[in-house]
Structure formats: structure tokens, C-alpha cells
Design a protein around this motif. Structure first.
Motif, short mmCIF file in Angstrom:
data_model
loop_
_atom_site.label_atom_id
_atom_site.label_comp_id
_atom_site.label_asym_id
_atom_site.label_seq_id
_atom_site.Cartn_x
_atom_site.Cartn_y
_atom_site.Cartn_z
N ASP A 10 0.85 -1.19 0.00
CA ASP A 10 0.00 0.00 0.00
C ASP A 10 0.88 1.24 0.00
OD1 ASP A 10 -2.33 -1.59 0.17
OD2 ASP A 10 -2.02 -1.80 2.34
N ASP A 11 0.26 2.40 0.19
CA ASP A 11 1.03 3.63 0.33
C ASP A 11 1.94 3.53 1.56
OD1 ASP A 11 -0.20 4.74 -1.87
OD2 ASP A 11 -1.75 5.77 -0.69
N PRO A 12 3.06 4.27 1.56
CA PRO A 12 3.95 4.24 2.73
C PRO A 12 3.21 4.63 4.00
CG PRO A 12 5.04 5.30 0.88
CD PRO A 12 3.61 5.10 0.47
N ARG A 13 3.55 3.94 5.10
CA ARG A 13 2.99 4.21 6.41
C ARG A 13 4.11 4.24 7.44
NH1 ARG A 13 -1.70 -0.04 7.43
NH2 ARG A 13 -0.22 -1.48 6.44
N PHE A 14 3.79 4.82 8.59
CA PHE A 14 4.75 4.87 9.70
C PHE A 14 4.34 3.87 10.76
CE2 PHE A 14 5.25 8.95 7.67
CZ PHE A 14 6.62 9.18 7.74
N ALA A 15 5.33 3.42 11.54
CA ALA A 15 5.05 2.45 12.58
C ALA A 15 6.10 2.55 13.69
CB ALA A 15 5.05 1.03 12.01
N LEU A 16 5.73 2.09 14.88
CA LEU A 16 6.68 1.91 15.96
C LEU A 16 7.27 0.51 15.85
CD1 LEU A 16 4.74 3.47 18.99
CD2 LEU A 16 6.37 4.58 17.42
N VAL A 17 8.58 0.41 16.02
CA VAL A 17 9.27 -0.87 15.92
C VAL A 17 9.24 -1.55 17.28
CG1 VAL A 17 11.43 -2.02 15.32
CG2 VAL A 17 10.75 0.08 14.12
N GLN A 18 8.77 -2.80 17.31
CA GLN A 18 8.67 -3.57 18.54
C GLN A 18 9.39 -4.90 18.37
OE1 GLN A 18 4.40 -3.81 18.97
NE2 GLN A 18 4.26 -1.79 19.94
N GLN A 19 10.32 -5.18 19.27
CA GLN A 19 11.10 -6.41 19.22
C GLN A 19 10.54 -7.40 20.23
OE1 GLN A 19 13.71 -6.38 16.91
NE2 GLN A 19 13.78 -8.61 17.15
N GLU A 20 10.23 -8.59 19.77
CA GLU A 20 9.74 -9.67 20.64
C GLU A 20 10.55 -10.92 20.33
OE1 GLU A 20 5.54 -10.13 20.31
OE2 GLU A 20 5.11 -8.02 20.77
N GLY A 21 11.54 -11.19 21.17
CA GLY A 21 12.44 -12.31 20.91
C GLY A 21 13.22 -12.06 19.64
N ASP A 22 13.16 -13.01 18.72
CA ASP A 22 13.88 -12.85 17.45
C ASP A 22 12.99 -12.29 16.35
OD1 ASP A 22 12.28 -15.06 17.15
OD2 ASP A 22 13.85 -16.35 16.31
N LYS A 23 11.79 -11.85 16.71
CA LYS A 23 10.86 -11.30 15.73
C LYS A 23 10.72 -9.79 15.91
CE LYS A 23 8.10 -15.47 15.00
NZ LYS A 23 6.73 -16.05 15.00
N THR A 24 10.53 -9.08 14.80
CA THR A 24 10.33 -7.64 14.81
C THR A 24 8.95 -7.34 14.26
OG1 THR A 24 12.70 -7.24 14.47
CG2 THR A 24 11.21 -5.40 14.03
N PHE A 25 8.19 -6.55 15.01
CA PHE A 25 6.84 -6.17 14.59
C PHE A 25 6.77 -4.66 14.39
CE2 PHE A 25 6.30 -10.17 16.79
CZ PHE A 25 5.39 -10.85 16.01
N LEU A 26 5.89 -4.25 13.51
CA LEU A 26 5.64 -2.84 13.25
C LEU A 26 4.23 -2.51 13.72
CD1 LEU A 26 7.13 -2.55 9.64
CD2 LEU A 26 8.27 -2.07 11.82
N ALA A 27 4.13 -1.65 14.73
CA ALA A 27 2.83 -1.19 15.23
C ALA A 27 2.45 0.05 14.44
CB ALA A 27 2.91 -0.89 16.72
N VAL A 28 1.50 -0.09 13.54
CA VAL A 28 1.19 0.93 12.55
C VAL A 28 0.63 2.19 13.23
CG1 VAL A 28 -0.13 1.46 10.46
CG2 VAL A 28 0.75 -0.87 10.85
N LEU A 29 1.10 3.35 12.75
CA LEU A 29 0.67 4.64 13.26
C LEU A 29 -0.26 5.32 12.26
CD1 LEU A 29 4.10 6.02 14.54
CD2 LEU A 29 2.30 4.91 15.90
N GLY A 30 -1.15 6.13 12.76
CA GLY A 30 -1.97 6.95 11.89
C GLY A 30 -1.27 8.26 11.60
N GLY A 31 -1.09 8.61 10.33
CA GLY A 31 -0.47 9.88 9.96
C GLY A 31 1.05 9.86 10.09
N ASP A 32 1.61 11.05 10.05
CA ASP A 32 3.05 11.26 10.05
C ASP A 32 3.48 11.78 11.42
OD1 ASP A 32 5.66 12.18 9.71
OD2 ASP A 32 5.31 12.89 7.67
N PRO A 33 4.31 11.02 12.16
CA PRO A 33 4.68 11.44 13.51
C PRO A 33 5.50 12.73 13.57
CG PRO A 33 5.93 9.51 12.84
CD PRO A 33 4.87 9.72 11.81
#
Length: 259
Positions: A10-33
Motif C-alpha cells: 500500500d502507500d507508505p505508512r509509519f510504525a513503531l518498531v517492537q522487538q519480541e524475541g527474534d521477531k520484529t513487529f511494526l505497530a502501525v501509526l496513523g499519519g506522520d509522527p
């Protein structure tokens, strides 16, 4: 807090990076921080197949770079250490993200990597003191100030040598908590170590640079300052892969190609 910019089709989005063990997740943000509080949408995606990290910021205005800001690098380039910061610009069209190719232009046969700590500005910044500089900084990211050395020598100024398309890789994300006073700045080419410096050896530190630059020009939200590179720069060629690392922040990796 780490802020990433990404796409999964999709269009570019922003997210907070969250590390859980050996996995990395992106917690999607609304708008541009950069322009609004970081508000999670509740959506999370795992960093992996189908998810592509982008340059964490595309400067709305400018990239301001600092030349010869490490003594050993100034010496290896055959010049004196500047008595005040040596500034130049890279256009926002030079910016690419993680894993994007560094494309070698036809006009150069000698392109070099330069590992750097980059500063991302958070709000309008003019005539600030070094003591107040931190309140104008959103965070830090990793940069590669790619340079056409032959053009740098022959042109008499650095616009073409340092401003060509793909000459400013940034990433993998913005870290808002990094302390820039004494972190390692390193590079590798095809896995081979090339640079290994520390920000404590910068001639002009981050607060001074923000203050000095803001005295001359207004810095805008999303503007990026490249703080200089340690000794050990060298040539890259088609087929190489360049890794730039800032300790405690992450690794920015890009392939090199000549079309």
C-alpha cells in the motif's frame, strides 16, 4: 522509541518498531509522527516477507551534511581539520532506504561510501543554542554519504559529487532515545570491515552542529543533518553490498549497481 516508514504493497505508512524475541513487529501509526502525536492504529505487521522498510524520512527541505568532522578522516583526505564546520547539501532526491540500490552514475568511476550518524529535526529550528538543541531533535538514523570522488576533485564544489540520485541512503529507522555522545560508527563492504570510529571523536558534536547550522538557515521538520564520517572510506563497485552501522541504532545495508 523507534519509528519506521514501510510499505507492504500500500502507500507508505509509519510504525513503531517492537522487538519480541527474534521477531520484529511494526505497530502501525496513523499519519506522520513529524506532524502529529504517534497514535497506534491497533494494526501490527511482522517485519518479513512482503514488508519493505523505506527511508524513515524524506526531507521536505534539505539534507545538510558536514565534511571532515573527524580528524583522521580529514587527514586521509589530504586536508586540514576545518576551524568551523564545513557544510554542504544533498537534495532530497538523493535519499533512498534500506536495501535500495546505490546506482553508480555514468559520469564517475570512483564512488566511495561514508558511514555517518544522521540527525532528524523535529520542529522549526532557528538560532538555537547548543544547550537547547536537543529539544529540536526527533531522533537519529544511519546514513551513507555516498560520494563520487573523481567529480569531487574536478568540479571545485560538491553538488554533483555528493548530490546524485541514490547518494544518501538512510535507515533502517529513527531512534528517539539514542545518546549520540559516544557511539560506534562503522562500515563494511561485502562483510569486510572498513570503518570503525566513535562519535566522541567528532570535531564538532551534535548540539554544536544544530546550533551552528540554525544560525545560518532555518531547519524544518524532517530536515536531516549528516554529522561526518570516520577514517577508512574507500571505493565501491557494481555487485558490492555496503553495510553502515551505528552502535545501538541498527544496520543500513544497500547493494551497489551500475546500469
Amino acid at each position: 522509541m523507534r519509528i519506521a516508514r514501510f510499505t507492504n504493497g500500500d502507500d507508505p505508512r509509519f510504525a513503531l518498531v517492537q522487538q519480541e524475541g527474534d521477531k520484529t513487529f511494526l505497530a502501525v501509526l496513523g499519519g506522520d509522527p513529524l506532524y502529529m502525536p504517534a497514535m497506534p492504529t491497533g494494526e501490527r505487521v511482522e517485519l518479513g516477507d512482503g514488508v519493505r522498510l523505506l527511508a524513515p524520512v524524506i526531507p521536505r527541505s534539505k539534507v545538510v551534511a558536514v565534511g571532515k568532522n573527524y580528524v583522521d578522516h580529514a587527514k586521509e583526505m589530504g586536508g586540514d581539520v576545518p576551524s568551523s564546520p564545513l557544510l554542504f547539501f544533498k537534495p532530497n532526491t538523493s535519499v533512498v532506504g534500506p536495501d535500495d540500490p546505490i546506482v553508480l552514475p555514468d559520469f564517475t568511476q570512483e564512488v566511495s561510501y561514508e558511514a555517518e550518524l544522521a540527525v532528524v529535526i523535529s520542529k522549526v529550528c532557528k538560532d538555537v543554542t547548543p544547550e537547547r538543541a536537543s529539544s529540536y531533535i526527533l531522533g537519529y538514523t544511519v546514513a551513507n554519504d555516498v560520494t563520487a570522488r573523481d567529480a569531487q576533485r574536478t568540479d571545485g564544489q560538491w553538488a554533483r559529487a555528493k548530490g546524485f540520485d541514490t547518494s544518501c541512503p538512510l535507515g533502517p529507522w529513527i531512534d528517539t532515545d539514542l545518546n549520540p555522545e559516544d557511539v560506534g560508527v562503522r562500515s563494511r563492504v561485502n562483510g569486510e570491515p572498513r570503518q570503525d570510529g566513535r562519535t566522541r571523536d567528532m570535531v564538532f558534536d551534535v548540539p554544536f552542529l544544530v546550533s551552528y547550522i540554525s544560525e545560518a538557515m532555518t531547519l524544518l521538520p524532517g530536515d536531516v543533518i549528516l554529522t561526518g564520517t570516520p577514517a577508512g572510506v574507500g571505493k565501491i563497485d557494481h555487485g558490492d553490498r555496503v553495510e553502515v552501522e551505528v552502535e545501538g541504532l541498527g544496520v543500513l545495508s544497500n547493494p551497489v549497481l551500475r546500469r
